[in-house]
Design an enzyme around this catalytic site. Structure first.
Site, PDB file in Angstrom:
ATOM      1  N   ARG A  79       0.827  -1.215   0.000  1.00 50.28           N
ATOM      2  CA  ARG A  79       0.000   0.000   0.000  1.00 50.28           C
ATOM      3  C   ARG A  79       0.857   1.259   0.000  1.00 50.28           C
ATOM      4  NH1 ARG A  79      -3.918  -2.198   4.775  1.00 50.28           N
ATOM      5  NH2 ARG A  79      -4.945  -3.851   3.578  1.00 50.28           N
ATOM      6  N   SER A  89       6.510 -15.565  -6.518  1.00 49.18           N
ATOM      7  CA  SER A  89       5.223 -15.869  -7.135  1.00 49.18           C
ATOM      8  C   SER A  89       4.700 -17.238  -6.731  1.00 49.18           C
ATOM      9  CB  SER A  89       5.343 -15.808  -8.657  1.00 49.18           C
ATOM     10  OG  SER A  89       4.157 -16.240  -9.276  1.00 49.18           O
ATOM     11  N   ARG A 165      -3.532 -22.371  -5.613  1.00 49.99           N
ATOM     12  CA  ARG A 165      -2.973 -21.481  -4.581  1.00 49.99           C
ATOM     13  C   ARG A 165      -4.042 -20.704  -3.828  1.00 49.99           C
ATOM     14  NH1 ARG A 165      -1.101 -15.836  -7.247  1.00 49.99           N
ATOM     15  NH2 ARG A 165      -2.627 -15.782  -8.930  1.00 49.99           N
ATOM     16  N   VAL A 182      14.368   7.719   0.361  1.00 45.95           N
ATOM     17  CA  VAL A 182      14.438   8.165   1.757  1.00 45.95           C
ATOM     18  C   VAL A 182      13.142   8.833   2.202  1.00 45.95           C
ATOM     19  CG1 VAL A 182      15.616   9.731   3.360  1.00 45.95           C
ATOM     20  CG2 VAL A 182      16.944   8.343   1.768  1.00 45.95           C
ATOM     21  N   ARG A 192       4.527   2.949  10.415  1.00 44.96           N
ATOM     22  CA  ARG A 192       4.623   1.506  10.662  1.00 44.96           C
ATOM     23  C   ARG A 192       5.469   1.133  11.880  1.00 44.96           C
ATOM     24  NH1 ARG A 192       0.293  -0.637   8.029  1.00 44.96           N
ATOM     25  NH2 ARG A 192       0.314  -0.086   5.804  1.00 44.96           N
TER      26      ARG A 192
END
Length: 253
Positions: A79, A89, A165, A182, A192
């Protein structure tokens, strides 16, 4: 969880200082890095960050190799839009024995952990069954046309595992390469590293911050959640541990 910087812009401090210098002086490209000693670079960067001139920060990037994290984490990670991602994958990699991440709350509860592990085992068993069924089904037309059975099954494996999957859980372990500049990293750490972030991505952010501090301590000296350099912005949702959190990130190594 493993986090490792595999590449970064050379001389990150000087690169940003040079970009900023160009904005505020008459220098041309030949003189842009002249007189940028360690002392003058530090002085320039401190001044730059004090008045939030952020665009020069975008000229330096870091690339991380990350493993031992869940799909739950990477769904949150991607996000952060100003970044580049390359993830293992599940369409091309057949998971004969998938690894998974157990949340701490479940890990410490014997009954919950038992239920969780049993669910993971069932997911693996169901995946294996689905792969077998789909491979056989998809290979039939090719075999009927005269293709060798083994070759036919091999040629349809990808299209089979990409459907099988779907039974894998968010807990499924994955690996990802991430590149951020940066400016993006500073925002990433602000939101976070916060105690209100989900535990796994908070752990990842903290490890990434620890890594970049090794390479560019000046650039990241004040990084961490928002409360490290100012008041907590979470209002009534604050964790109430600002003093403790500031101390943690001040001494992060």
């Amino acid at each position: 969880m493993k986090v490792k910087i595999i590449s970064h812009t050379m001389d990150p401090d000087k690169t940003i200082a040079a970009a900023a210098k160009l904005c505020y002086s008459r220098v041309g490209v030949e003189e842009i890095t002249e007189n940028l000693t360690e002392e003058s670079t530090e002085k320039f960067l401190n001044r730059l960050m004090s008045f939030s001139h952020l665009s020069p920060l975008e000229h330096v990037s870091f690339t991380f190799a990350i493993e031992g994290v869940s799909r739950t984490l990477t769904h949150q990670l991607v996000r952060h839009r100003i970044a580049s991602y390359s993830q293992q994958s599940q369409r091309y990699v057949k998971l004969d024995s998938f690894e998974y991440i157990i949340p701490p709350q479940i890990e410490k509860n014997k009954e919950a952990k038992k239920i969780f592990i049993e669910a993971m085992k069932r997911d693996q068993e169901d995946y294996d069954k689905l792969v077998e069924i789909l491979v056989n089904e998809n290979a039939k037309p090719l075999i009927e046309k005269g293709m060798d059975e083994e070759k036919a099954k091999k040629s349809v494996e990808k299209m089979s595992i990409e459907d099988a999957r779907y039974v894998f859980p968010n807990a499924c372990e994955t690996k990802i390469v991430v590149t951020m500049n940066v400016r993006t990293l500073q925002h990433f750490f602000t939101v976070r590293c916060c105690e209100r972030a989900q535990w796994e991505i908070r752990e990842l952010a903290t490890e990434m911050l620890r890594e970049v501090k090794e390479v560019a301590p000046l650039l990241f000296k004040d990084e961490g959640p928002a409360c490290v350099t100012g008041p907590c912005p979470e209002g009534k949702m604050t964790c109430g541990k600002a003093t403790e959190i500031r101390e943690k990130f001040k001494n992060l190594k």
